[in-house]
Design a protein around this motif. Structure first.
Motif, mmCIF file in Angstrom:
data_model
loop_
_atom_site.group_PDB
_atom_site.id
_atom_site.type_symbol
_atom_site.label_atom_id
_atom_site.label_comp_id
_atom_site.label_asym_id
_atom_site.label_seq_id
_atom_site.Cartn_x
_atom_site.Cartn_y
_atom_site.Cartn_z
ATOM 1 N N ILE A 1 66.630 31.336 89.256
ATOM 2 C CA ILE A 1 67.057 30.741 88.532
ATOM 3 C C ILE A 1 66.740 32.357 87.472
ATOM 4 C CG2 ILE A 1 66.008 29.644 85.986
ATOM 5 C CD1 ILE A 1 65.026 28.019 87.385
ATOM 6 N N THR A 2 67.430 33.193 86.707
ATOM 7 C CA THR A 2 67.417 33.865 86.388
ATOM 8 C C THR A 2 68.583 33.755 84.578
ATOM 9 O OG1 THR A 2 70.554 34.708 86.622
ATOM 10 C CG2 THR A 2 68.608 34.638 88.402
ATOM 11 N N GLY A 3 67.314 35.278 84.223
ATOM 12 C CA GLY A 3 68.185 35.475 83.263
ATOM 13 C C GLY A 3 67.660 36.647 82.187
ATOM 14 N N PRO A 4 67.721 36.771 80.992
ATOM 15 C CA PRO A 4 66.796 37.602 79.952
ATOM 16 C C PRO A 4 65.870 37.107 79.400
ATOM 17 C CG PRO A 4 68.073 36.513 78.534
ATOM 18 C CD PRO A 4 69.219 36.524 79.784
ATOM 19 N N SER A 5 64.616 37.849 79.285
ATOM 20 C CA SER A 5 62.846 37.213 78.805
ATOM 21 C C SER A 5 63.499 36.417 77.474
ATOM 22 C CB SER A 5 62.233 38.190 78.293
ATOM 23 O OG SER A 5 60.844 39.323 79.207
ATOM 24 N N VAL B 1 61.798 32.414 89.756
ATOM 25 C CA VAL B 1 62.369 32.064 88.304
ATOM 26 C C VAL B 1 62.530 34.081 88.339
ATOM 27 C CG1 VAL B 1 61.626 32.693 86.483
ATOM 28 C CG2 VAL B 1 61.892 30.063 87.511
ATOM 29 N N ARG B 2 63.741 34.964 87.814
ATOM 30 C CA ARG B 2 63.836 35.938 87.701
ATOM 31 C C ARG B 2 64.467 36.681 86.652
ATOM 32 N NH1 ARG B 2 61.850 41.062 90.377
ATOM 33 N NH2 ARG B 2 63.719 42.469 90.989
ATOM 34 N N HIS B 3 64.787 37.738 86.294
ATOM 35 C CA HIS B 3 65.155 38.323 84.693
ATOM 36 C C HIS B 3 66.498 38.432 85.646
ATOM 37 C CE1 HIS B 3 63.378 41.964 86.217
ATOM 38 N NE2 HIS B 3 64.334 42.143 86.249
ATOM 39 N N THR B 4 66.686 38.924 86.689
ATOM 40 C CA THR B 4 67.947 39.381 87.088
ATOM 41 C C THR B 4 67.910 38.801 88.189
ATOM 42 O OG1 THR B 4 67.753 41.536 88.655
ATOM 43 C CG2 THR B 4 68.277 41.462 85.968
ATOM 44 N N PRO B 5 69.953 38.217 88.855
ATOM 45 C CA PRO B 5 70.282 38.058 90.362
ATOM 46 C C PRO B 5 70.091 38.772 92.117
ATOM 47 C CG PRO B 5 71.950 38.513 88.931
ATOM 48 C CD PRO B 5 71.145 38.642 88.191
ATOM 49 N N ARG C 1 71.962 30.853 85.957
ATOM 50 C CA ARG C 1 71.936 31.374 84.882
ATOM 51 C C ARG C 1 71.492 31.270 83.404
ATOM 52 N NH1 ARG C 1 75.955 35.937 85.242
ATOM 53 N NH2 ARG C 1 75.015 37.345 86.133
ATOM 54 N N ILE C 2 70.520 31.396 83.210
ATOM 55 C CA ILE C 2 70.695 30.959 81.721
ATOM 56 C C ILE C 2 70.535 31.964 80.391
ATOM 57 C CG2 ILE C 2 69.191 29.860 79.978
ATOM 58 C CD1 ILE C 2 67.131 29.264 82.360
ATOM 59 N N ALA C 3 71.544 32.227 79.188
ATOM 60 C CA ALA C 3 71.795 32.705 78.538
ATOM 61 C C ALA C 3 71.237 32.886 77.265
ATOM 62 C CB ALA C 3 73.631 32.971 77.860
ATOM 63 N N LEU C 4 70.507 33.947 76.484
ATOM 64 C CA LEU C 4 69.723 33.988 75.311
ATOM 65 C C LEU C 4 70.065 32.689 74.187
ATOM 66 C CD1 LEU C 4 69.230 37.520 74.556
ATOM 67 C CD2 LEU C 4 67.386 35.946 75.136
ATOM 68 N N ASP C 5 71.250 32.191 74.728
ATOM 69 C CA ASP C 5 71.412 30.764 73.425
ATOM 70 C C ASP C 5 71.117 29.756 74.131
ATOM 71 O OD1 ASP C 5 73.815 30.759 75.811
ATOM 72 O OD2 ASP C 5 75.109 30.906 73.772
ATOM 73 N N GLN C 6 70.348 29.947 75.749
ATOM 74 C CA GLN C 6 70.515 28.465 76.539
ATOM 75 C C GLN C 6 71.017 27.843 76.902
ATOM 76 O OE1 GLN C 6 67.127 26.244 74.414
ATOM 77 N NE2 GLN C 6 65.901 27.960 74.506
#
Length: 469
Positions: free
Chosen positions: A55-59, A194-198, A211-216
């Motif tokens: 699972i990746t995505g920004p903080s 879980v990590r912030h990048t792939p 990938r999860i975007a900031l708008d979820q």
């Protein structure tokens, strides 16, 4: 007050705001009705528990919330969740923390790239961040191995690789992915990370990347989208180098001094960073190897020492050192270096010796044939003498303690020093010990060698499979 407002202000399932937050809200002109509710993203409950999912995505995008919902889904399906992170580790040597017999514990640590005695003996507070992450992974894998084989398990890690540098994180990802896939034939097993990048997906060989975007918004990343991220193993290039290259990694070998008679060096470099990842040194062969006859028969034991030595020097080279930078361990790089040497040897036959051959059998994985040989007679005799004095082999790790026990009185000391002197006169004992008058120095050397069981390895470039003398 309307019914709607009353419901908003008096929801039974909502925590009551604190006095401090109320003061802050009033000062800023807010009410708690102005705070939007957050609905965290949820993971598809149909995800396979035996898949490797990243699972990746920004903080702030909701990765940890998704992870928690996944854990709940797994537990509802009676899947055991195991995490390498958690409570503070006990202040014990790494080998003790595994709660296994020493050979099994050493192999478990070697599996995660910790095949080093200094790490075996160190406590968590003495380890680097990278070593500690690998130790936690070893402990998690040990917990999985202890679970009943019918119990499905999933390895869960939040912020995977966040505490180590990018190279170490990629190596750890490769190690984790390989360990999970290697156990799938024994039990249902997966991993959820879980990590912030792939960037680690190729090293993990992940089955699924989310990938999860900031708008979820949640989407899956396909393999083509990961093309820019190369697996660490694909970045390692092996080639010839000057023998002085060994000095850069010598401190990571238990014998940091350069090997005698070095004639060639192979080095592995990380093409992305230019860093030296590992080295292999080929050297002239030893003329006195007690196990050589097991590999080659009498070809080098004709009785004519001059002729035997000439033939050994003409036909054999030995792999004297294989050293890997700790950040690149767990990638199979040692075996790759050995395979590269065996594919282009200097002589028809290649030999090697390994004290950790059972713990970390990379010579065998590279195609060399192992030879387990009995202890030399002078080693066995000194061990028998120590046993007669009630000194068990495990005490050899403390030469000062052995000396104290073996010299407790005059008669015992005389017997022990006679046996030690006999040991130093053996033909294969180093020459400087045969000339020494210091029995303590001889004992220190004996403690390092008489109870070890190094494995000899041999390879004939002219033949495939087991060697036929």
């Amino acid at each position: 007050m309307t019914t709607r407002h009353n419901a908003q202000l008096h929801r039974l399932d909502a925590p009551r705001p604190s006095r401090m937050t109320c003061d802050a809200a009033v000062a800023l002109g807010f009410t708690f009705e102005d705070v939007p509710s957050v609905t965290p993203p949820t993971l598809d409950p149909a995800i396979d528990a035996d898949a490797i999912t990243l699972i990746t995505g920004p903080s702030g995008s909701g990765k940890s919330c998704m992870l928690r919902s996944a854990i709940e889904a797994f537990e509802a399906r009676d899947v055991r969740v195991v995490t390498p992170t958690g409570s503070r580790l006990r202040n014990l040597p790494a080998l003790d923390l595994l709660r296994m017999p020493p050979p099994d514990g050493m192999r478990a640590l070697a599996e995660v790239g910790l095949a080093e005695f200094a790490v075996f003996a160190r406590r968590p507070g003495e380890l680097s961040d990278g070593q500690l992450e690998r130790l936690r992974l070893a402990l998690a894998l040990a917990a999985i191995d202890r679970a009943p084989r019918s119990t499905p398990c999933v390895l869960v890690v939040d912020e995977f690789g966040a505490r180590v540098d990018p190279v170490a994180a990629k190596a750890l990802a490769h190690t984790l992915g390989r360990a999970v896939r290697g156990r799938r034939g024994v039990r249902p097993l997966g991993a959820l990370l879980v990590r912030h990048t792939p960037d680690l997906a190729p090293d993990l060989r992940a089955d699924r990347v989310i990938r999860i975007a900031l708008d979820q918004r949640v989407c899956e990343i396909d393999a083509d989208s990961l093309a820019e991220h190369r697996a660490l193993t694909e970045r390692l290039a092996i080639g010839l180098a000057d023998t002085s290259t060994y000095r850069a990694l010598a401190r990571y070998h238990y014998r940091p001094s350069p090997p005698a008679g070095a004639v060639r060096c192979r080095a592995a470099h990380d093409e992305a960073t230019g860093e030296l990842a590992g080295v292999l040194i080929t050297a002239m062969p030893s003329l006195n190897s007690s196990w050589r006859r097991h590999a080659w028969g009498d070809r080098y034991a004709t009785g004519d020492k001059r002729a035997d030595a000439k033939r050994i020097n003409a036909e054999i080279r030995r792999i004297a050192r294989v050293v890997i930078d700790p950040r690149y361990r767990g990638l199979g790089l040692a075996a790759r270096l050995v395979r590269a040497e065996l594919a282009d040897p200097l002589t028809p036959r290649t030999e090697a010796m390994a004290a950790m051959g059972t713990t970390c059998p990379f010579f065998e994985r590279a195609g060399m044939t192992p030879y387990h040989t009995p202890a030399p007679a002078h080693h066995a005799r000194l061990l028998d003498a120590l046993a007669y004095l009630g000194i068990e082999p495990w005490r050899l790790a403390d030469p000062a303690g052995v000396w104290t026990r073996a010299t407790i009185n005059t008669s015992i000391r005389r017997f022990f020093e006679d046996e030690l002197a006999r040991w130093t006169r053996a033909p294969t004992t180093p020459k400087h010990l045969r000339r020494t008058d210091d029995p303590r120095e001889a004992l220190r050397c004996a403690c390092r060698s008489i109870a070890t069981a190094p494995i000899g390895y041999a390879h004939d470039a002219r033949r495939a499979g087991p060697i036929d003398p």
